[in-house]
Each structure stands twice: as structure tokens, then as C-alpha cells.
Design a protein around this motif. Sequence first.
Motif, PDB file in Angstrom:
ATOM      1  N   PHE A 166      34.073  40.474  49.692  1.00  0.00           N
ATOM      2  CA  PHE A 166      35.496  40.809  49.577  1.00  0.00           C
ATOM      3  C   PHE A 166      35.678  42.325  49.515  1.00  0.00           C
ATOM      4  O   PHE A 166      36.596  42.884  50.121  1.00  0.00           O
ATOM      5  CB  PHE A 166      36.115  40.172  48.332  1.00  0.00           C
ATOM      6  N   SER A 167      34.791  43.006  48.801  1.00  0.00           N
ATOM      7  CA  SER A 167      34.868  44.465  48.682  1.00  0.00           C
ATOM      8  C   SER A 167      34.549  45.145  50.008  1.00  0.00           C
ATOM      9  O   SER A 167      35.213  46.114  50.402  1.00  0.00           O
ATOM     10  CB  SER A 167      33.903  44.950  47.592  1.00  0.00           C
ATOM     11  N   TYR A 168      33.525  44.661  50.693  1.00  0.00           N
ATOM     12  CA  TYR A 168      33.141  45.214  51.997  1.00  0.00           C
ATOM     13  C   TYR A 168      34.273  45.048  53.003  1.00  0.00           C
ATOM     14  O   TYR A 168      34.615  45.985  53.749  1.00  0.00           O
ATOM     15  CB  TYR A 168      31.883  44.491  52.477  1.00  0.00           C
ATOM     16  N   VAL A 215      32.636  47.635  41.743  1.00  0.00           N
ATOM     17  CA  VAL A 215      32.711  48.037  40.335  1.00  0.00           C
ATOM     18  C   VAL A 215      34.108  47.782  39.784  1.00  0.00           C
ATOM     19  O   VAL A 215      34.257  47.299  38.648  1.00  0.00           O
ATOM     20  CB  VAL A 215      32.324  49.513  40.169  1.00  0.00           C
ATOM     21  N   LEU A 216      35.138  48.081  40.564  1.00  0.00           N
ATOM     22  CA  LEU A 216      36.507  47.847  40.096  1.00  0.00           C
ATOM     23  C   LEU A 216      36.737  46.368  39.777  1.00  0.00           C
ATOM     24  O   LEU A 216      37.428  46.039  38.808  1.00  0.00           O
ATOM     25  CB  LEU A 216      37.513  48.311  41.152  1.00  0.00           C
ATOM     26  N   ASN A 235      26.709  49.027  32.206  1.00  0.00           N
ATOM     27  CA  ASN A 235      26.920  47.839  33.036  1.00  0.00           C
ATOM     28  C   ASN A 235      27.609  48.203  34.350  1.00  0.00           C
ATOM     29  O   ASN A 235      27.231  47.712  35.414  1.00  0.00           O
ATOM     30  CB  ASN A 235      27.771  46.823  32.275  1.00  0.00           C
ATOM     31  N   PHE A 236      28.609  49.084  34.274  1.00  0.00           N
ATOM     32  CA  PHE A 236      29.333  49.458  35.486  1.00  0.00           C
ATOM     33  C   PHE A 236      28.472  50.328  36.398  1.00  0.00           C
ATOM     34  O   PHE A 236      28.559  50.230  37.626  1.00  0.00           O
ATOM     35  CB  PHE A 236      30.632  50.162  35.120  1.00  0.00           C
ATOM     36  N   PHE A 237      27.630  51.169  35.806  1.00  0.00           N
ATOM     37  CA  PHE A 237      26.671  51.934  36.607  1.00  0.00           C
ATOM     38  C   PHE A 237      25.739  50.983  37.351  1.00  0.00           C
ATOM     39  O   PHE A 237      25.455  51.159  38.535  1.00  0.00           O
ATOM     40  CB  PHE A 237      25.856  52.877  35.713  1.00  0.00           C
ATOM     41  N   GLY A 238      25.270  49.951  36.636  1.00  0.00           N
ATOM     42  CA  GLY A 238      24.392  48.972  37.266  1.00  0.00           C
ATOM     43  C   GLY A 238      25.066  48.248  38.414  1.00  0.00           C
ATOM     44  O   GLY A 238      24.455  48.011  39.462  1.00  0.00           O
TER      45      GLY A 238
END
Length: 252
Positions: A95-97, A135-136, A172-175
Motif C-alpha cells: 500500500f505504501s509503495y 513508518v507513518l 521501533n519506528f527506526f526499525g
Amino acid sequence: MEIFPLILSTILLRPYVFIFLGLHLLAGGLQLGLKRITVFTLLAYLIAFTSEYSSTRNGIPYGPYIYTGETHGKELYVSNVPFMDSLSYSFLAYFSYSLALLLVSPVSRKGWRFELIAPPWHSRGVLLLSAALIVLQDVVVDPVALRGSQWFLGQIFYYPDGGIYFGVPLSNFFGWFVVGLAIIYCFQRLDQKMRWAMPWAENALMGPACYFINMLFILSVTFYIGEYLLGLVSLVIFGPLFYLTLRKVSRQ
């Protein structure tokens, strides 16, 4: 418990995951073609499972967290990781792509048909934007999933050290950014190498629409469980993105 009854039990316990997976396969099949979306799904799952298996043991890449095992026997696990959890990366990433491709590509509109003009399938810009959009999604999803005991997800995991963003650590968001990069990068490189025929670029809106439908679902759960501040913060984050996407589509 035998594997097939356990698979059925997983579907019945997590129907929303498999609904979004079905939308992912439909939208991706139309936009990328069946072969490419199958490869995308398998790549995403394998990378996601590896990252979760690692992080629950050594904290890399998300930081340490623990699956409770509360639903063992009710849904399928691979080692200590719920199957549906790693599987969800496939549609979150696609979905992000798809949304990233829409945002960066010129678009031609013919009635209700939207066509991407020369979409940069393999560009670095799409790679970075896709990872940021992944990430968002997690910024909204993870705090709500952490409160799974308050809705039908159940308390399947927790962070032993807590976190500053509604209980979620920033690591977590960095990961998620690193894993998002890995999924999209591996797909882009393999896609280039295999030289598969480019798909029908007309089906440009279903993937982005699913991105926002998923966010609407999570936001609905957020307000349902009474997490109003988290819901308002999530709206502030996604409002501008939805507006930009709407402008991109409506200007055609």
C-alpha cells in the motif's frame, strides 16, 4: 493442533488481516501483475519474519519486545512470532509503495481510470518515500496494537521498557524504516533483474485507497477504545497526507 485447523482458526480469529491481504493481492495483481505481487508478498513476509525473530531475541532492529504467546493454540505461530503479524507487512509495504508511486508520477485521467505515466518503479525516491509511508502507518498501528487487550486483537505483545510515544519506543519506528527500506529495495532490485513485463499502469488508485482504508480502520479502533489524544495526533499526521493525495488525484 494440526496445521490446517490452526490455519482456519487463524483466519477466523484475524479476519481483518486476511481481508486486507485479499485487497493487497487484488490491487497488487492489477497494478503489478500476479507474478510481481506474489514475489513482493513472499519477500515482505520473509524479511518481516526475520526482523521480528531477531528483535524478540536481541532487540535488532526495533528494540526489545516480547510476544506474550496468549493466542498460542488459537492462531498460527512461526517459532515465537504470530504468522499474521509478519504477514501484515506485505500489505502495509505494498500500500505504501503504491501510494509513493502515485505521489511521484505524472497521472493521466480518463473518466474514473487513472494511469501512471512512466512510473519510476525502481527509483531511490520511491524507495525512500515508501519506507517513510510505512513508518507513518506504524505510527498509528503500533500504539493501538499495543492496547490489544482493549479490543479484539488481544494482548499479543508488549515492550518491557515501555516507550515515549504512547508506550512505543522510538527505536521501533527506526526499525520499521529500516525494514521498509529492505522490503522495497529487495523488490526493486529483483524486479529489475528479472525484467518482467511492465504491468498495466491504469490501476493506480486501488493500492493508495487501501492505504487510507487501513488507516481509517485503525483510527476507528483508536476512538472506539477511548484513546482520543492518540486519535487526534494520528489525524494531524494523516490529514495532510490525505489532502496531498486528494489534490494529486483531483487535479487531473
